[in-house]
Design a protein around this motif. Sequence first.
Motif, PDB file in Angstrom:
ATOM      1  N   HIS A   8       0.837  -1.192   0.000  1.00  0.00           N
ATOM      2  CA  HIS A   8       0.000   0.000   0.000  1.00  0.00           C
ATOM      3  C   HIS A   8       0.881   1.253   0.000  1.00  0.00           C
ATOM      4  O   HIS A   8       2.079   1.195   0.248  1.00  0.00           O
ATOM      5  CB  HIS A   8      -0.936   0.008   1.210  1.00  0.00           C
ATOM      6  N   PHE A   9       0.235   2.394  -0.293  1.00  0.00           N
ATOM      7  CA  PHE A   9       0.941   3.663  -0.328  1.00  0.00           C
ATOM      8  C   PHE A   9       0.998   4.280   1.063  1.00  0.00           C
ATOM      9  O   PHE A   9       0.064   4.169   1.850  1.00  0.00           O
ATOM     10  CB  PHE A   9       0.238   4.655  -1.258  1.00  0.00           C
ATOM     11  N   THR A  10       2.102   4.967   1.343  1.00  0.00           N
ATOM     12  CA  THR A  10       2.202   5.742   2.575  1.00  0.00           C
ATOM     13  C   THR A  10       2.411   7.230   2.293  1.00  0.00           C
ATOM     14  O   THR A  10       2.252   8.051   3.184  1.00  0.00           O
ATOM     15  CB  THR A  10       3.372   5.245   3.449  1.00  0.00           C
ATOM     16  N   ASP A  11       2.757   7.546   1.061  1.00  0.00           N
ATOM     17  CA  ASP A  11       3.069   8.949   0.728  1.00  0.00           C
ATOM     18  C   ASP A  11       2.530   9.266  -0.660  1.00  0.00           C
ATOM     19  O   ASP A  11       3.290   9.417  -1.617  1.00  0.00           O
ATOM     20  CB  ASP A  11       4.586   9.173   0.789  1.00  0.00           C
ATOM     21  N   PHE A  12       1.192   9.356  -0.751  1.00  0.00           N
ATOM     22  CA  PHE A  12       0.566   9.644  -2.036  1.00  0.00           C
ATOM     23  C   PHE A  12      -0.791  10.283  -1.783  1.00  0.00           C
ATOM     24  O   PHE A  12      -1.674   9.658  -1.194  1.00  0.00           O
ATOM     25  CB  PHE A  12       0.419   8.363  -2.856  1.00  0.00           C
ATOM     26  N   ASP A  13      -0.943  11.529  -2.204  1.00  0.00           N
ATOM     27  CA  ASP A  13      -2.179  12.277  -1.990  1.00  0.00           C
ATOM     28  C   ASP A  13      -3.119  12.009  -3.166  1.00  0.00           C
ATOM     29  O   ASP A  13      -2.997  12.621  -4.236  1.00  0.00           O
ATOM     30  CB  ASP A  13      -1.865  13.772  -1.882  1.00  0.00           C
ATOM     31  N   ILE A  14      -4.067  11.088  -2.972  1.00  0.00           N
ATOM     32  CA  ILE A  14      -4.954  10.667  -4.055  1.00  0.00           C
ATOM     33  C   ILE A  14      -5.829  11.818  -4.529  1.00  0.00           C
ATOM     34  O   ILE A  14      -5.990  12.044  -5.737  1.00  0.00           O
ATOM     35  CB  ILE A  14      -5.806   9.464  -3.599  1.00  0.00           C
ATOM     36  N   PRO A  28       6.339   5.519  -3.351  1.00  0.00           N
ATOM     37  CA  PRO A  28       5.354   5.878  -2.328  1.00  0.00           C
ATOM     38  C   PRO A  28       4.933   4.700  -1.452  1.00  0.00           C
ATOM     39  O   PRO A  28       4.054   4.836  -0.612  1.00  0.00           O
ATOM     40  CB  PRO A  28       4.167   6.351  -3.175  1.00  0.00           C
ATOM     41  N   TRP A  29       5.566   3.525  -1.643  1.00  0.00           N
ATOM     42  CA  TRP A  29       5.125   2.300  -0.980  1.00  0.00           C
ATOM     43  C   TRP A  29       5.633   2.229   0.458  1.00  0.00           C
ATOM     44  O   TRP A  29       6.704   2.735   0.778  1.00  0.00           O
ATOM     45  CB  TRP A  29       5.632   1.081  -1.751  1.00  0.00           C
ATOM     46  N   ALA A  30       4.875   1.531   1.283  1.00  0.00           N
ATOM     47  CA  ALA A  30       5.323   1.298   2.655  1.00  0.00           C
ATOM     48  C   ALA A  30       6.599   0.469   2.644  1.00  0.00           C
ATOM     49  O   ALA A  30       7.545   0.736   3.398  1.00  0.00           O
ATOM     50  CB  ALA A  30       4.225   0.592   3.448  1.00  0.00           C
ATOM     51  N   GLU A  76      -4.693  -3.129  -6.169  1.00  0.00           N
ATOM     52  CA  GLU A  76      -5.479  -2.639  -5.035  1.00  0.00           C
ATOM     53  C   GLU A  76      -5.214  -1.176  -4.685  1.00  0.00           C
ATOM     54  O   GLU A  76      -6.160  -0.400  -4.486  1.00  0.00           O
ATOM     55  CB  GLU A  76      -5.243  -3.541  -3.819  1.00  0.00           C
ATOM     56  N   PRO A  77      -3.962  -0.703  -4.612  1.00  0.00           N
ATOM     57  CA  PRO A  77      -3.738   0.710  -4.264  1.00  0.00           C
ATOM     58  C   PRO A  77      -4.271   1.695  -5.303  1.00  0.00           C
ATOM     59  O   PRO A  77      -4.423   2.879  -5.007  1.00  0.00           O
ATOM     60  CB  PRO A  77      -2.212   0.813  -4.154  1.00  0.00           C
ATOM     61  N   ILE A 108      15.068   8.730 -14.524  1.00  0.00           N
ATOM     62  CA  ILE A 108      15.463   7.342 -14.322  1.00  0.00           C
ATOM     63  C   ILE A 108      14.696   6.816 -13.120  1.00  0.00           C
ATOM     64  O   ILE A 108      14.777   7.381 -12.026  1.00  0.00           O
ATOM     65  CB  ILE A 108      16.980   7.208 -14.121  1.00  0.00           C
ATOM     66  N   LEU A 109      13.940   5.746 -13.333  1.00  0.00           N
ATOM     67  CA  LEU A 109      13.146   5.156 -12.268  1.00  0.00           C
ATOM     68  C   LEU A 109      13.884   3.980 -11.643  1.00  0.00           C
ATOM     69  O   LEU A 109      14.499   3.165 -12.346  1.00  0.00           O
ATOM     70  CB  LEU A 109      11.788   4.672 -12.796  1.00  0.00           C
ATOM     71  N   GLU A 110      13.810   3.921 -10.324  1.00  0.00           N
ATOM     72  CA  GLU A 110      14.401   2.833  -9.558  1.00  0.00           C
ATOM     73  C   GLU A 110      13.287   2.037  -8.898  1.00  0.00           C
ATOM     74  O   GLU A 110      12.125   2.442  -8.934  1.00  0.00           O
ATOM     75  CB  GLU A 110      15.389   3.404  -8.543  1.00  0.00           C
ATOM     76  N   PRO A 111      13.602   0.876  -8.302  1.00  0.00           N
ATOM     77  CA  PRO A 111      12.550   0.016  -7.753  1.00  0.00           C
ATOM     78  C   PRO A 111      11.588   0.760  -6.833  1.00  0.00           C
ATOM     79  O   PRO A 111      11.998   1.481  -5.918  1.00  0.00           O
ATOM     80  CB  PRO A 111      13.338  -1.047  -6.992  1.00  0.00           C
ATOM     81  N   GLY A 112      10.290   0.586  -7.120  1.00  0.00           N
ATOM     82  CA  GLY A 112       9.235   1.220  -6.341  1.00  0.00           C
ATOM     83  C   GLY A 112       8.763   2.541  -6.900  1.00  0.00           C
ATOM     84  O   GLY A 112       7.678   3.015  -6.546  1.00  0.00           O
ATOM     85  N   ASP A 113       9.538   3.164  -7.778  1.00  0.00           N
ATOM     86  CA  ASP A 113       9.111   4.426  -8.395  1.00  0.00           C
ATOM     87  C   ASP A 113       7.982   4.172  -9.391  1.00  0.00           C
ATOM     88  O   ASP A 113       7.870   3.095  -9.983  1.00  0.00           O
ATOM     89  CB  ASP A 113      10.278   5.101  -9.120  1.00  0.00           C
TER      90      ASP A 113
END
Length: 383
Positions: A2-8, A26-28, A99-100, A174-179
Amino acid sequence: MHFTDFDIDRFLSETWQKRPLLIRNPWAAWRNPLEPDELAGLACEEGVESRLIVRGKDGLAMESGPLPEERFASLGKEPWTLLVQAVDQHVPDVAALIEPFRFVPDWRIDDVMISYATDGAGVGPHYDQYDVFLIQGQGKRRWRVGPLCNADTPLEPHEDLRLIADFEATGDWILEPGDILYVPPGIAHDGVAVGDDCMTYSIGFRAPSRAELVENWCAHQVDAMVEDDRYADPDLKVQACPGEITASALDRLHAMVLDALSDREAFARWFGAYNSQPKYPDVDWSREEPIGASAVRDFLSEGVGLSRNPASRFSFIRQQDGGAVLFVDGESHECRGEAASLAEELCSGPAFTLDPALAALPDAVATIATLVDQGSLAFDDEA
């Protein structure tokens, strides 16, 4: 996950279908849900949609799956990309990635495609006609985004790929894991692996075209029409010129067409069934033996949980009388009276426990039994 830092709310108001957005991890706790070898194994299976794109001296060449296992061993040093569609239908941990993102209605969600790429590989600059979230699973990928494109955008001559001819980047990351990179419909984008073992998860969304809706809604209505429902003009008068199609005749003809297509309730029922059709309707998920009403009642009374088949599509429409129509895999199910809540409960998420009181409602039991028999639902004790 789930997300911990994302303003939907902010994302929907400021970004959704307006501009690309880079979202840094933004993932936990991000964890790559699938290994490359497992993805390659899926690409070798019948009934799994996959593509292999290899960059050679003559440009990009595409092969469609299923791929023989030895194909991967024969790949040389040229950059290559493996794309596997609808992996969420086969791997629960990949299905959980959706789900997120359920702040977008379920009826809009298409599937999760996964790409694996070696260093320097990609599918070329292109644009999609739907929203997509590009999640970096492992490794790194350089993403460049460009302008808004449409049917008039010049494309490279290619038999299999729709590649933009003159791609000019306006953003570069450049995106890294989780981005995550969000790309709205029509926005040009180009992803290239930086290093080997690059995996990207693409969560795509459906957006029916006006032409698709008109064609299929009209076809549905035509199937129900009778041959003797024809144009009539009992008040016909002599015309000054018999060759003229008069305004009054055109009004009647136009009204015949509009009246046949203007029933909103009929359209709603049609669209619910049409939109819930499975992505791969030829796949048979049904049980070998019917579950039976008695077993359904027992499971419900005991509070046994239910899980939805990730390959199934669930949605519902509320009715003015308080009931609901449930749509699952192209079929509709009436939920009335005390069973009205069943539709919403079944659409609440991928797994749930229903109210045991439903065991006393024959209509609810029958609906659940039908969905279990066709493989859209499974009780956890049997899954």
